[in-house]
Design a protein around this motif. Sequence first.
Motif, PDB file in Angstrom:
ATOM      1  N   ARG A 168       9.861   0.647   2.008  1.00  0.00           N
ATOM      2  CA  ARG A 168      10.813   0.567   1.382  1.00  0.00           C
ATOM      3  C   ARG A 168      10.584   2.158   1.003  1.00  0.00           C
ATOM      4  NH1 ARG A 168       9.148   0.089  -5.216  1.00  0.00           N
ATOM      5  NH2 ARG A 168      10.991  -0.106  -6.305  1.00  0.00           N
ATOM      6  N   ARG A 169      10.080   3.035   0.635  1.00  0.00           N
ATOM      7  CA  ARG A 169      10.353   4.369   0.757  1.00  0.00           C
ATOM      8  C   ARG A 169       9.479   5.115   1.285  1.00  0.00           C
ATOM      9  NH1 ARG A 169       8.780   4.923  -5.912  1.00  0.00           N
ATOM     10  NH2 ARG A 169       7.529   3.581  -5.409  1.00  0.00           N
ATOM     11  N   LYS A 212       0.115  -0.758  -0.079  1.00  0.00           N
ATOM     12  CA  LYS A 212       0.467   0.199  -0.165  1.00  0.00           C
ATOM     13  C   LYS A 212       1.189   1.319   0.244  1.00  0.00           C
ATOM     14  CE  LYS A 212      -4.032  -1.386   0.539  1.00  0.00           C
ATOM     15  NZ  LYS A 212      -5.196  -1.544  -0.818  1.00  0.00           N
ATOM     16  N   ILE A 213       0.660   2.348  -0.215  1.00  0.00           N
ATOM     17  CA  ILE A 213       0.874   3.759  -0.079  1.00  0.00           C
ATOM     18  C   ILE A 213       0.099   4.345   0.787  1.00  0.00           C
ATOM     19  CG2 ILE A 213       1.546   6.258  -2.156  1.00  0.00           C
ATOM     20  CD1 ILE A 213       2.949   3.872  -2.313  1.00  0.00           C
ATOM     21  N   GLU A 252       6.008   4.230   0.901  1.00  0.00           N
ATOM     22  CA  GLU A 252       5.162   2.779   0.407  1.00  0.00           C
ATOM     23  C   GLU A 252       5.553   1.524   1.123  1.00  0.00           C
ATOM     24  OE1 GLU A 252       6.382   0.055  -3.719  1.00  0.00           O
ATOM     25  OE2 GLU A 252       6.731   1.822  -2.845  1.00  0.00           O
ATOM     26  N   VAL A 295      -4.159   9.647  -2.256  1.00  0.00           N
ATOM     27  CA  VAL A 295      -3.621   8.405  -2.262  1.00  0.00           C
ATOM     28  C   VAL A 295      -4.692   7.260  -3.152  1.00  0.00           C
ATOM     29  CG1 VAL A 295      -3.427   5.877  -1.288  1.00  0.00           C
ATOM     30  CG2 VAL A 295      -2.550   8.116  -0.953  1.00  0.00           C
ATOM     31  N   LYS A 346      -3.464   2.520  -4.243  1.00  0.00           N
ATOM     32  CA  LYS A 346      -2.023   2.144  -4.847  1.00  0.00           C
ATOM     33  C   LYS A 346      -0.935   3.613  -5.915  1.00  0.00           C
ATOM     34  CE  LYS A 346      -3.293  -2.286  -5.539  1.00  0.00           C
ATOM     35  NZ  LYS A 346      -1.928  -3.779  -4.915  1.00  0.00           N
ATOM     36  N   ASN A 372       5.395  -2.408   1.771  1.00  0.00           N
ATOM     37  CA  ASN A 372       5.566  -3.676   0.795  1.00  0.00           C
ATOM     38  C   ASN A 372       5.385  -4.891   1.238  1.00  0.00           C
ATOM     39  OD1 ASN A 372       7.552  -1.854  -1.186  1.00  0.00           O
ATOM     40  ND2 ASN A 372       5.936  -2.424  -1.960  1.00  0.00           N
ATOM     41  N   VAL A 380       3.882   8.468  -6.630  1.00  0.00           N
ATOM     42  CA  VAL A 380       4.720   7.016  -6.287  1.00  0.00           C
ATOM     43  C   VAL A 380       3.796   5.876  -6.509  1.00  0.00           C
ATOM     44  CG1 VAL A 380       6.485   7.985  -4.959  1.00  0.00           C
ATOM     45  CG2 VAL A 380       4.377   7.415  -4.040  1.00  0.00           C
ATOM     46  N   GLU A 381       3.635   4.745  -7.467  1.00  0.00           N
ATOM     47  CA  GLU A 381       3.176   3.749  -7.399  1.00  0.00           C
ATOM     48  C   GLU A 381       3.481   2.610  -6.664  1.00  0.00           C
ATOM     49  OE1 GLU A 381       0.898   1.788 -11.061  1.00  0.00           O
ATOM     50  OE2 GLU A 381       1.852   3.804 -11.246  1.00  0.00           O
ATOM     51  N   VAL A 382       2.724   1.380  -5.850  1.00  0.00           N
ATOM     52  CA  VAL A 382       3.122   0.192  -5.093  1.00  0.00           C
ATOM     53  C   VAL A 382       4.008  -0.470  -6.471  1.00  0.00           C
ATOM     54  CG1 VAL A 382       2.233  -2.147  -4.359  1.00  0.00           C
ATOM     55  CG2 VAL A 382       1.677   0.496  -3.678  1.00  0.00           C
TER      56      VAL A 382
END
Length: 335
Positions: free
Chosen positions: A183-184, A107-108, A121, A199, A203, A123, A311-313
């Motif tokens: 992740r980021r 998820k974002i 993000e 959002v 995603k 994961n 950003v995208e998952v």
Amino acid sequence: SAHLPHTIQQIYPTMKLSLSVIALSVSAVAAFAPSSLSFVRPGTSLNAEVTTALIKELRGATGAGMMDCKKALIENEGDMDAATDFLREKGLAKADKKAARIAAEGKIVAATSGNKSVVVEVNCETDFVAKDGNFLGFAQSVADAALGVDDVEALMAAELDGSTVEDTRQAMVNKIGENIQVRRMASRGGEGSTTGSYVHLGKIGVLVELEGGSEELAMDVAMHVAAMNPPYATADEVPADELEKEREILTAQAADSGKPAEIIEKMVEGRIRKYLQEICLVSQTYVKTNDKTVGELLKQNGAKMIGFTRVEVGEGIEKKEEDFAAEVAAAAAGN
């Protein structure tokens, strides 16, 4: 030696030489012998250097925390296998090494406080877990914690429910049974600026930063960015080499028309303007109303574009493709 019997006088030089050789050999062995006996486990070194690369490798293989990995490597003198076993014995690593598995779902999540907005993000391995209430709660808590830091490393060390984000992540891995990674993160906002986030279905996440305007306006623009995915906010952001390359392509195309050079030049400039309108956010038609550009929308509301982050998952993560037909065939063949 002059008083020794004749036979002994003959063999004495040989005996003297042999004794000298033996003495020299003993001295050489003594020189290289250790001063005291020590026992070192095969494959390790008492002076093994625990490098950042080693710690990162162990963390990637076990999913344990950075400090736990460092301690395990020090305790086991840099031996990777022994350090892995050490972590497993302490309950800090799973036997199946979940952290080595690809986590491309997730998820974002976003959070805003004052004039600062963040997206994070988080994961996991499957879409099923990405919808789990525990996972979603953890992800939102991480986004809230991100408001107080500037990068992922600081985020993982940030306080979360009496522990750290990293320790909470490890607990989630053990509880849910999947590899979970933060992740980021990205943030926007500064003195005098206005930020907003959007959002889309967990995603796609977008942050927009404006000079003036309101958070609601920034969120509306963020929705447009989520839908249209423009490469740049304004024409000033387009790299000169990209613009020059496009100009060369358009010039070559126009040259086939057989028109005079000055006409071709005007044709190319017109197409460059159209190209910039297509790739720049402020010159795109605002998708919510289709009656004005994003730039005109901002102007009507006394705002000016500073920039955006989208950003995208899972983008950039290579997903493992499962070939079930081949898997069944291999099993049938006894492989």
